[in-house]
Design a protein around this motif. Structure first.
Motif, short mmCIF file in Angstrom:
data_model
loop_
_atom_site.label_atom_id
_atom_site.label_comp_id
_atom_site.label_asym_id
_atom_site.label_seq_id
_atom_site.Cartn_x
_atom_site.Cartn_y
_atom_site.Cartn_z
N ARG A 71 9.44 19.31 -21.78
CA ARG A 71 8.28 19.23 -22.67
C ARG A 71 7.74 17.81 -22.73
NH1 ARG A 71 11.69 22.11 -25.95
NH2 ARG A 71 11.82 20.43 -27.51
N ALA A 72 8.64 16.83 -22.81
CA ALA A 72 8.22 15.42 -22.86
C ALA A 72 7.49 15.03 -21.57
CB ALA A 72 9.41 14.51 -23.09
N ALA A 73 8.01 15.45 -20.43
CA ALA A 73 7.37 15.15 -19.14
C ALA A 73 6.01 15.85 -19.04
CB ALA A 73 8.28 15.56 -17.99
N ALA A 74 5.92 17.07 -19.54
CA ALA A 74 4.64 17.79 -19.53
C ALA A 74 3.64 17.09 -20.43
CB ALA A 74 4.84 19.24 -19.96
N CYS A 75 4.11 16.57 -21.57
CA CYS A 75 3.23 15.80 -22.46
C CYS A 75 2.71 14.54 -21.76
CB CYS A 75 3.98 15.40 -23.72
SG CYS A 75 4.12 16.70 -24.95
N SER A 103 1.18 22.41 -31.57
CA SER A 103 2.50 22.91 -31.99
C SER A 103 3.60 21.89 -31.72
CB SER A 103 2.81 24.25 -31.34
OG SER A 103 3.02 24.10 -29.96
N LEU A 104 3.40 21.03 -30.73
CA LEU A 104 4.41 20.02 -30.41
C LEU A 104 4.45 18.87 -31.42
CD1 LEU A 104 4.16 19.84 -26.52
CD2 LEU A 104 5.95 20.90 -27.91
N SER A 109 11.93 16.73 -31.05
CA SER A 109 12.04 15.47 -30.31
C SER A 109 10.94 14.50 -30.71
CB SER A 109 11.96 15.74 -28.80
OG SER A 109 11.74 14.54 -28.09
N PRO A 110 11.29 13.32 -31.22
CA PRO A 110 10.28 12.31 -31.55
C PRO A 110 9.45 11.89 -30.34
CG PRO A 110 12.39 11.71 -32.51
CD PRO A 110 12.64 12.88 -31.61
N ALA A 116 2.59 13.98 -27.53
CA ALA A 116 1.62 15.02 -27.88
C ALA A 116 0.53 14.44 -28.78
CB ALA A 116 2.32 16.19 -28.55
N SER A 117 0.93 13.61 -29.72
CA SER A 117 -0.02 12.98 -30.63
C SER A 117 -0.98 12.06 -29.87
CB SER A 117 0.74 12.18 -31.69
OG SER A 117 -0.14 11.51 -32.53
#
Length: 138
Positions: A71-75, A103-104, A109-110, A116-117
Motif C-alpha cells: 500500500r505504501a509503495a502504491a501510494c 480510505s488510506l 501505517s503512518p 496518501a495525504s
C-alpha cells in the motif's frame, strides 16, 4: 528513464508473478511499485508511460492490498502520478483513485497515511474533476 525502465517495470507489474510464493509476490510488487514511483517522481515522460501502459488500474488495486508495504509503495506511485499535468490527472480521476486514497487516511501505517495525504494534496492543488469529491469527503 532513457533506458525504458518504467515501461519494463510497468509491464512486469501488470504480469503479476504467479509462480512464486505469495510472500515473494508481495516483495516483488512492493519493489516494482517503489521503483516506478521513484523514477516517475520527477519525470513527466515516465509518468506518461505508466498511463499509456495501463498501469493505473494496478496501482489503484495495490492501494487496497492487505500488505502495508505494498500500500505504501502504491501510494508513492500515486503521489508521483499526481504531480503530473492535467491529462494524466484525468486518468487518475477515471481510475477513481480518490476513494482508495481517502480510505488510506485512516490506515494503521503512518507512512501510508502520510503518502496518501500528500497525494490528495497534489490532486486538489489545481482545478480538476477530483477536487470537489476530495474536498466534499473532508
Amino acid at each position: 528513464y532513457d533506458s525504458n525502465a518504467v515501461s519494463m517495470l510497468t509491464a512486469w507489474l501488470l504480469e503479476a508473478p504467479g509462480a512464486s510464493p505469495p510472500q515473494d509476490q508481495k516483495y516483488v510488487k512492493e519493489g516494482l511499485l517503489t521503483a516506478i514511483g521513484i523514477i516517475s517522481l520527477h519525470n513527466e515522460d515516465a509518468r506518461r508511460s505508466v498511463i499509456e501502459l495501463k498501469g493505473i488500474r494496478t496501482i489503484v488495486d495495490a492501494l487496497r492490498d492487505e500488505d502495508e508495504r505494498v500500500r505504501a509503495a502504491a501510494c508513492l506511485c500515486a503521489k508521483s502520478l499526481s504531480r503530473s499535468r492535467m491529462a494524466i490527472k484525468s486518468s487518475l480521476f477515471d481510475a477513481k483513485i480518490d476513494g482508495p486514497l481517502l480510505s488510506l487516511l485512516s490506515d494503521p501505517s503512518p507512512q501510508v497515511q502520510q503518502t496518501a495525504s500528500a497525494t490528495l494534496c497534489n490532486l486538489v492543488l489545481s482545478f480538476n474533476p477530483m477536487k470537489e469529491n476530495i474536498l466534499a469527503a473532508g
